[in-house]
Design a protein around this motif. Sequence first.
Motif, short mmCIF file in Angstrom:
data_model
loop_
_atom_site.label_atom_id
_atom_site.label_comp_id
_atom_site.label_asym_id
_atom_site.label_seq_id
_atom_site.Cartn_x
_atom_site.Cartn_y
_atom_site.Cartn_z
N PRO A 54 30.22 51.83 40.04
CA PRO A 54 31.52 51.67 39.37
C PRO A 54 32.47 50.76 40.13
CG PRO A 54 30.83 53.96 39.27
CD PRO A 54 29.86 53.26 40.19
N LYS A 55 32.33 50.68 41.46
CA LYS A 55 33.23 49.84 42.26
C LYS A 55 32.65 48.45 42.53
CE LYS A 55 33.37 52.93 45.55
NZ LYS A 55 33.70 53.59 46.84
N HIS A 56 31.36 48.40 42.84
CA HIS A 56 30.76 47.14 43.30
C HIS A 56 29.77 46.52 42.31
CE1 HIS A 56 32.63 48.34 46.98
NE2 HIS A 56 31.78 49.32 47.22
N GLY A 57 29.50 47.22 41.21
CA GLY A 57 28.58 46.69 40.23
C GLY A 57 27.13 46.90 40.61
N PHE A 58 26.26 46.31 39.82
CA PHE A 58 24.83 46.40 40.07
C PHE A 58 24.45 45.33 41.10
CE2 PHE A 58 25.51 48.54 36.13
CZ PHE A 58 24.60 49.59 36.14
N THR A 59 24.70 45.68 42.36
CA THR A 59 24.53 44.73 43.46
C THR A 59 23.83 45.42 44.63
OG1 THR A 59 26.65 45.36 44.46
CG2 THR A 59 26.68 43.56 42.84
N GLU A 60 23.38 44.62 45.57
CA GLU A 60 22.76 45.17 46.77
C GLU A 60 23.79 45.96 47.58
OE1 GLU A 60 20.72 42.30 49.12
OE2 GLU A 60 18.94 42.32 47.82
N ARG A 61 25.04 45.58 47.52
CA ARG A 61 26.07 46.31 48.27
C ARG A 61 26.11 47.78 47.85
NH1 ARG A 61 32.61 44.99 48.65
NH2 ARG A 61 33.14 46.85 49.92
N SER A 62 26.00 48.05 46.55
CA SER A 62 26.00 49.43 46.07
C SER A 62 24.83 50.22 46.66
CB SER A 62 25.93 49.45 44.54
OG SER A 62 27.09 48.89 43.96
N ILE A 63 23.67 49.57 46.74
CA ILE A 63 22.48 50.25 47.27
C ILE A 63 22.62 50.48 48.77
CG2 ILE A 63 19.98 50.12 47.54
CD1 ILE A 63 19.94 48.31 45.05
N VAL A 64 23.10 49.48 49.49
CA VAL A 64 23.24 49.59 50.95
C VAL A 64 24.24 50.69 51.30
CG1 VAL A 64 24.07 48.43 53.02
CG2 VAL A 64 22.54 47.23 51.44
N GLU A 65 25.35 50.77 50.57
CA GLU A 65 26.32 51.81 50.87
C GLU A 65 25.75 53.20 50.59
OE1 GLU A 65 30.35 51.52 49.91
OE2 GLU A 65 30.49 49.34 50.20
N SER A 66 24.91 53.29 49.58
CA SER A 66 24.25 54.56 49.29
C SER A 66 23.27 54.92 50.40
CB SER A 66 23.52 54.47 47.95
OG SER A 66 22.87 55.69 47.64
N LEU A 67 22.51 53.94 50.87
CA LEU A 67 21.59 54.16 51.98
C LEU A 67 22.33 54.66 53.22
CD1 LEU A 67 19.34 50.97 51.66
CD2 LEU A 67 18.52 53.33 51.47
N ASN A 68 23.43 54.01 53.51
CA ASN A 68 24.22 54.39 54.70
C ASN A 68 24.76 55.81 54.59
OD1 ASN A 68 23.77 51.86 55.78
ND2 ASN A 68 25.72 51.02 55.07
N LYS A 69 25.26 56.17 53.43
CA LYS A 69 25.82 57.51 53.26
C LYS A 69 24.75 58.59 53.40
CE LYS A 69 28.87 60.34 50.44
NZ LYS A 69 29.84 60.35 49.33
N LEU A 70 23.53 58.28 52.94
CA LEU A 70 22.45 59.26 53.01
C LEU A 70 21.73 59.24 54.36
CD1 LEU A 70 20.95 58.78 49.43
CD2 LEU A 70 22.20 60.78 50.28
N GLY A 71 22.13 58.33 55.21
CA GLY A 71 21.53 58.27 56.54
C GLY A 71 20.23 57.52 56.63
N TYR A 72 19.93 56.72 55.63
CA TYR A 72 18.72 55.89 55.67
C TYR A 72 19.07 54.52 56.26
CZ TYR A 72 16.67 59.28 52.40
OH TYR A 72 16.19 60.43 51.81
N PRO A 73 18.11 53.86 56.92
CA PRO A 73 18.37 52.51 57.44
C PRO A 73 18.56 51.51 56.31
CG PRO A 73 16.04 53.05 57.65
CD PRO A 73 16.73 54.32 57.22
N SER A 74 19.43 50.54 56.54
CA SER A 74 19.68 49.52 55.51
C SER A 74 18.43 48.73 55.17
CB SER A 74 20.79 48.57 55.99
OG SER A 74 22.00 49.26 56.20
N SER A 75 17.50 48.65 56.13
CA SER A 75 16.26 47.89 55.90
C SER A 75 15.40 48.50 54.80
CB SER A 75 15.45 47.83 57.20
OG SER A 75 15.13 49.14 57.66
N MET A 76 15.68 49.75 54.44
CA MET A 76 14.90 50.42 53.40
C MET A 76 15.06 49.73 52.05
SD MET A 76 15.11 54.43 52.26
CE MET A 76 14.34 54.98 50.73
N ILE A 77 16.11 48.93 51.91
CA ILE A 77 16.35 48.25 50.63
C ILE A 77 15.18 47.34 50.25
CG2 ILE A 77 17.55 46.23 51.58
CD1 ILE A 77 19.46 46.42 49.18
N SER A 78 14.46 46.86 51.26
CA SER A 78 13.34 45.95 50.98
C SER A 78 12.19 46.64 50.26
CB SER A 78 12.82 45.32 52.28
OG SER A 78 12.33 46.33 53.15
N SER A 79 12.12 47.97 50.37
CA SER A 79 11.02 48.70 49.72
C SER A 79 11.42 49.26 48.36
CB SER A 79 10.55 49.86 50.62
OG SER A 79 11.59 50.82 50.79
#
Length: 260
Positions: A54-79
């Motif tokens: 809702p704030k950042h749209g359908f972007t990688e930023r939305s996914i990275v912020e979700s990863l960070n909040k859940l405690g996963y490494p940002s590198s997980m986005i590649s999988s």
Amino acid sequence: MLGRNIARKSCASLRLYHSNPIEHVNPLHIKPLTYGKQSPQYKVLSLALQEYVPKHGFTERSIVESLNKLGYPSSMISSIGASNSPSFVHSSTAVMELMKFQLVDKRYRLTEGINPDITPHYKLPSLEHLLLKRLEMDKPVGEQLTDLMSQLAIPSGFLFETAIPELHRLSDDMIYYSNEKDHHDSAWYAKRMAVSSTYIGSQLFMAQDRSHDFRETFAFAKDKLHRVMRLGEYYNNTEEFAWYTLMSTVNLVKSQLVRG
């Protein structure tokens, strides 16, 4: 007809010729997603959709912020989204997976708790109720719909293998789980095309709607559903007609190839 006896051959494209209960059984995985609700992918994409899209749209930023909040490494986005077709324009496969998740997860959540096999037909929700409920789910990302739909409409493998089939699955589910009387043969196509047309038209309207709580969108959706289902009035919006024609044509060609 042959189509009545052909089971869906892949999770990405085809349905039976007519609605059939075997297509609506709740699976462990909500196909065409390849992971279950307890998986890290599901948790990351679900949180991204709820809090960050809702704030950042359908972007990688939305996914990275979700990863960070859940405690996963940002590198997980590649999988995330590795099974998707190659990225297009400026959207990575992870963003494509986020868009797919938006379509698939909300389609499944729309009919949770509804069982047409044991519920009397007259007690099932109306088609209008399910349509408005699905639009209600889009409200949190209403300001991002223009970007989402423009990305989904780009001619690509993702459009043909994910966006188009999901639109038709949604229309089929809304009819199957509602108290709407179903039909056979050409009327089967006509009814689903009418529902698909209504939903796409309503999304296009919502993307530009600035009324409080999208009230004008819901009024538009109810009026359009009445017109296309009861009065047989189709395609009075040029943009909607062009976008929907592309999707329906591809899907019908694919269904005819399978039947042949």
